[in-house]
Design an enzyme around this catalytic site. Structure first.
Site, PDB file in Angstrom:
ATOM      1  N   ARG A  37      -7.734  12.819   5.751  1.00 47.81           N
ATOM      2  CA  ARG A  37      -7.193  13.590   6.879  1.00 47.81           C
ATOM      3  C   ARG A  37      -7.964  13.301   8.168  1.00 47.81           C
ATOM      4  O   ARG A  37      -7.687  13.907   9.197  1.00 47.81           O
ATOM      5  CB  ARG A  37      -7.229  15.085   6.578  1.00 47.81           C
ATOM      6  CG  ARG A  37      -6.460  15.449   5.324  1.00 47.81           C
ATOM      7  CD  ARG A  37      -5.143  16.145   5.656  1.00 47.81           C
ATOM      8  NE  ARG A  37      -4.121  15.710   4.731  1.00 47.81           N
ATOM      9  CZ  ARG A  37      -2.995  15.056   5.064  1.00 47.81           C
ATOM     10  NH1 ARG A  37      -2.730  14.763   6.314  1.00 47.81           N
ATOM     11  NH2 ARG A  37      -2.130  14.710   4.154  1.00 47.81           N
ATOM     12  N   HIS A  67      -9.102   1.807   2.781  1.00 49.36           N
ATOM     13  CA  HIS A  67      -7.857   2.365   3.330  1.00 49.36           C
ATOM     14  C   HIS A  67      -8.207   3.320   4.465  1.00 49.36           C
ATOM     15  O   HIS A  67      -9.018   4.217   4.310  1.00 49.36           O
ATOM     16  CB  HIS A  67      -7.097   3.101   2.214  1.00 49.36           C
ATOM     17  CG  HIS A  67      -5.654   3.389   2.535  1.00 49.36           C
ATOM     18  ND1 HIS A  67      -5.265   4.075   3.664  1.00 49.36           N
ATOM     19  CD2 HIS A  67      -4.512   3.084   1.868  1.00 49.36           C
ATOM     20  CE1 HIS A  67      -3.945   4.177   3.665  1.00 49.36           C
ATOM     21  NE2 HIS A  67      -3.464   3.583   2.591  1.00 49.36           N
ATOM     22  N   TYR A  70      -4.931   8.717   6.664  1.00 54.70           N
ATOM     23  CA  TYR A  70      -3.500   8.876   6.962  1.00 54.70           C
ATOM     24  C   TYR A  70      -3.242   9.392   8.365  1.00 54.70           C
ATOM     25  O   TYR A  70      -2.175   9.186   8.924  1.00 54.70           O
ATOM     26  CB  TYR A  70      -2.861   9.886   5.985  1.00 54.70           C
ATOM     27  CG  TYR A  70      -2.805   9.422   4.562  1.00 54.70           C
ATOM     28  CD1 TYR A  70      -2.504   8.109   4.252  1.00 54.70           C
ATOM     29  CD2 TYR A  70      -3.038  10.312   3.520  1.00 54.70           C
ATOM     30  CE1 TYR A  70      -2.450   7.693   2.940  1.00 54.70           C
ATOM     31  CE2 TYR A  70      -2.976   9.904   2.201  1.00 54.70           C
ATOM     32  CZ  TYR A  70      -2.679   8.588   1.920  1.00 54.70           C
ATOM     33  OH  TYR A  70      -2.613   8.180   0.626  1.00 54.70           O
ATOM     34  N   HIS A 107      -1.716   2.266   7.633  1.00 59.62           N
ATOM     35  CA  HIS A 107      -0.299   2.526   7.870  1.00 59.62           C
ATOM     36  C   HIS A 107      -0.071   2.285   9.359  1.00 59.62           C
ATOM     37  O   HIS A 107      -0.733   2.929  10.177  1.00 59.62           O
ATOM     38  CB  HIS A 107       0.047   3.970   7.509  1.00 59.62           C
ATOM     39  CG  HIS A 107      -0.157   4.304   6.062  1.00 59.62           C
ATOM     40  ND1 HIS A 107       0.060   5.551   5.534  1.00 59.62           N
ATOM     41  CD2 HIS A 107      -0.546   3.520   5.026  1.00 59.62           C
ATOM     42  CE1 HIS A 107      -0.192   5.528   4.232  1.00 59.62           C
ATOM     43  NE2 HIS A 107      -0.571   4.315   3.900  1.00 59.62           N
ATOM     44  N   GLU A 142       0.373  -2.106   6.149  1.00 55.80           N
ATOM     45  CA  GLU A 142       1.043  -1.746   4.897  1.00 55.80           C
ATOM     46  C   GLU A 142       2.551  -1.621   5.119  1.00 55.80           C
ATOM     47  O   GLU A 142       3.007  -1.063   6.119  1.00 55.80           O
ATOM     48  CB  GLU A 142       0.471  -0.423   4.349  1.00 55.80           C
ATOM     49  CG  GLU A 142       1.097  -0.036   3.016  1.00 55.80           C
ATOM     50  CD  GLU A 142       0.350   1.075   2.278  1.00 55.80           C
ATOM     51  OE1 GLU A 142      -0.775   1.430   2.686  1.00 55.80           O
ATOM     52  OE2 GLU A 142       0.915   1.592   1.296  1.00 55.80           O
ATOM     53  N   ASP A 176       3.465  -2.496  -0.629  1.00 55.38           N
ATOM     54  CA  ASP A 176       3.445  -1.345  -1.536  1.00 55.38           C
ATOM     55  C   ASP A 176       4.794  -1.314  -2.270  1.00 55.38           C
ATOM     56  O   ASP A 176       5.853  -1.185  -1.634  1.00 55.38           O
ATOM     57  CB  ASP A 176       3.222  -0.063  -0.723  1.00 55.38           C
ATOM     58  CG  ASP A 176       3.030   1.165  -1.603  1.00 55.38           C
ATOM     59  OD1 ASP A 176       3.881   1.398  -2.485  1.00 55.38           O
ATOM     60  OD2 ASP A 176       2.049   1.903  -1.393  1.00 55.38           O
ATOM     61  N   HIS A 179       6.881   1.787  -1.722  1.00 51.62           N
ATOM     62  CA  HIS A 179       7.390   1.864  -0.347  1.00 51.62           C
ATOM     63  C   HIS A 179       8.533   0.888  -0.092  1.00 51.62           C
ATOM     64  O   HIS A 179       9.529   1.254   0.521  1.00 51.62           O
ATOM     65  CB  HIS A 179       6.271   1.574   0.664  1.00 51.62           C
ATOM     66  CG  HIS A 179       5.161   2.572   0.641  1.00 51.62           C
ATOM     67  ND1 HIS A 179       4.038   2.453   1.426  1.00 51.62           N
ATOM     68  CD2 HIS A 179       4.986   3.712  -0.087  1.00 51.62           C
ATOM     69  CE1 HIS A 179       3.220   3.475   1.191  1.00 51.62           C
ATOM     70  NE2 HIS A 179       3.772   4.252   0.278  1.00 51.62           N
ATOM     71  N   HIS A 211       0.063  -2.865  -3.404  1.00 49.50           N
ATOM     72  CA  HIS A 211      -0.102  -1.530  -3.986  1.00 49.50           C
ATOM     73  C   HIS A 211       0.942  -1.432  -5.083  1.00 49.50           C
ATOM     74  O   HIS A 211       2.146  -1.409  -4.788  1.00 49.50           O
ATOM     75  CB  HIS A 211       0.134  -0.437  -2.934  1.00 49.50           C
ATOM     76  CG  HIS A 211      -1.017  -0.270  -1.992  1.00 49.50           C
ATOM     77  ND1 HIS A 211      -0.901   0.382  -0.793  1.00 49.50           N
ATOM     78  CD2 HIS A 211      -2.312  -0.638  -2.093  1.00 49.50           C
ATOM     79  CE1 HIS A 211      -2.080   0.390  -0.190  1.00 49.50           C
ATOM     80  NE2 HIS A 211      -2.951  -0.235  -0.951  1.00 49.50           N
ATOM     81  N   ASP A 224       8.790   8.120  -0.223  1.00 46.26           N
ATOM     82  CA  ASP A 224       7.364   7.845  -0.445  1.00 46.26           C
ATOM     83  C   ASP A 224       6.689   8.848  -1.385  1.00 46.26           C
ATOM     84  O   ASP A 224       5.797   9.578  -0.974  1.00 46.26           O
ATOM     85  CB  ASP A 224       6.616   7.780   0.902  1.00 46.26           C
ATOM     86  CG  ASP A 224       5.184   7.283   0.723  1.00 46.26           C
ATOM     87  OD1 ASP A 224       4.775   6.968  -0.420  1.00 46.26           O
ATOM     88  OD2 ASP A 224       4.470   7.216   1.743  1.00 46.26           O
ATOM     89  N   HIS A 226       4.860   8.524  -5.038  1.00 45.91           N
ATOM     90  CA  HIS A 226       4.442   7.578  -6.074  1.00 45.91           C
ATOM     91  C   HIS A 226       4.567   8.205  -7.463  1.00 45.91           C
ATOM     92  O   HIS A 226       4.396   9.411  -7.612  1.00 45.91           O
ATOM     93  CB  HIS A 226       2.989   7.154  -5.859  1.00 45.91           C
ATOM     94  CG  HIS A 226       2.744   6.525  -4.526  1.00 45.91           C
ATOM     95  ND1 HIS A 226       1.550   5.934  -4.187  1.00 45.91           N
ATOM     96  CD2 HIS A 226       3.539   6.390  -3.437  1.00 45.91           C
ATOM     97  CE1 HIS A 226       1.629   5.460  -2.956  1.00 45.91           C
ATOM     98  NE2 HIS A 226       2.816   5.739  -2.475  1.00 45.91           N
ATOM     99  N   GLU A 256      -1.976   3.194  -6.964  1.00 44.25           N
ATOM    100  CA  GLU A 256      -2.098   4.472  -6.229  1.00 44.25           C
ATOM    101  C   GLU A 256      -1.168   5.477  -6.899  1.00 44.25           C
ATOM    102  O   GLU A 256      -0.387   6.158  -6.251  1.00 44.25           O
ATOM    103  CB  GLU A 256      -1.661   4.294  -4.775  1.00 44.25           C
ATOM    104  CG  GLU A 256      -2.425   3.273  -3.987  1.00 44.25           C
ATOM    105  CD  GLU A 256      -1.846   3.062  -2.604  1.00 44.25           C
ATOM    106  OE1 GLU A 256      -0.619   2.820  -2.489  1.00 44.25           O
ATOM    107  OE2 GLU A 256      -2.605   3.169  -1.631  1.00 44.25           O
TER     108      GLU A 256
END
Ligand code: FE
Ligand code: FE
Ligand code: ZN
Length: 277
Positions: A37, A67, A70, A107, A142, A176, A179, A211, A224, A226, A256
């Site tokens: 976050r 990574h 987000y 992203h 990504e 991904d 995705h 991914h 999205d 997973h 993931e």
């Protein structure tokens, strides 16, 4: 040999991630550079990094993937959010040089109603500010599911970003599987056709990581979410074909999926068993 690992917690440092990966049959892993976050990153312990690099060499690890959080949105409509994205990525990339030559995935961003063109401009502008000629890290865009106003829902959008970046040799792509299937690329029934299209639009030489996730939702749903390997709409057979595709050989594969360590160990085992390359 298939290079595969999963997303791991970075709270105990690099060596711990390396040892955890090895303990579940992985030879790579992914981790968040900081709280997903956002917020401040933990100081890097040079001794821990040194010990990890030696461990990774001894155990023939493939490239690892950091990574970005987000919350990083280089194409937000709020200047403060764009500045946060810029300073966070610059700081992350400086920290990445402790582990030279690895991968940093992010992203691309959400244009939040400003339009795809402006979004792409803003993302490229940020990359042109943070990428430096002496950097050893490869920065990966990504492929996204196309949830909301996400950029990167098509190979063309990623290509547009790459076209606007000066230091193109610093850029790569992470595909991904959840995705792209969500975005409308049918890797279940037409994997080779999708890879042909990727090659034509972006170039397979830019693909550095995959991914490998199943999806809770049907084809083209832009959601999205997973799913565990084999339990979703892609299914085990399709995912096994992906790890067996010669054009994806030697890439870093990262799970993931919604799992604890024992679940990841299982998925790594069944995908390794399925891989005949
Ligand atoms: Fe991601
Ligand atoms: Fe992903
Ligand atoms: Zn996702």
């Amino acid at each position: 040999m298939l290079h595969i690992g999963c997303h791991l917690s970075s709270s105990k440092g690099y060596l711990n991630m390396g040892e955890t990966a090895a303990s579940i049959g992985a030879d790579t892993f992914q981790f968040f550079t900081r709280n997903p976050r956002g917020g401040a990153a933990k100081a890097i312990d040079p001794d821990d990094v040194k010990a990890f690099i030696a461990f990774a060499e001894k155990n023939n690890f493939a490239k690892i993937v950091a990574h970005a959080p987000y919350t990083l949105n280089p194409c937000s409509d709020k200047e403060a959010t764009r500045e946060f994205a810029l300073s966070t990525m610059a700081d992350d990339l400086a920290r990445m040089e402790y582990t030279p030559g690895q991968l940093y995935n992010f992203h691309p961003g959400s244009h939040v109603g400003q339009g795809v063109d402006l979004g792409i401009e803003l993302i490229a502008k940020q990359l042109n500010t943070v990428l430096k000629p002496d950097m050893t890290t490869k920065v990966l865009l990504e492929t996204m599911a196309g949830k909301g106003s996400e950029i990167g829902r098509s190979f063309e959008e990623l290509r547009e970003i790459i076209d606007r970046v000066e230091l193109k040799d610093k850029l790569g792509v992470c595909l991904d599987t959840c995705h792209v299937y969500d975005a409308g690329y049918d890797i279940v029934n037409n994997l080779d056709g999708v890879l042909d299209e990727f090659d034509r639009v972006i170039g397979l030489d830019r693909l550095n990581a995959v991914h490998i996730n199943d999806s809770k939702n049907p084809f083209e749903s832009h959601k999205d979410r997973h799913e565990k390997i084999g339990d979703g709409s892609l299914g085990f057979e399709a995912l096994a074909r992906i790890v067996n595709n010669p054009r994806l050989k030697d890439l870093t594969f990262i799970l993931e999926t919604p799992n604890e360590l024992d679940g990841y160990a299982h998925e790594i085992r069944i995908l390794r068993e399925a891989c005949k390359l």
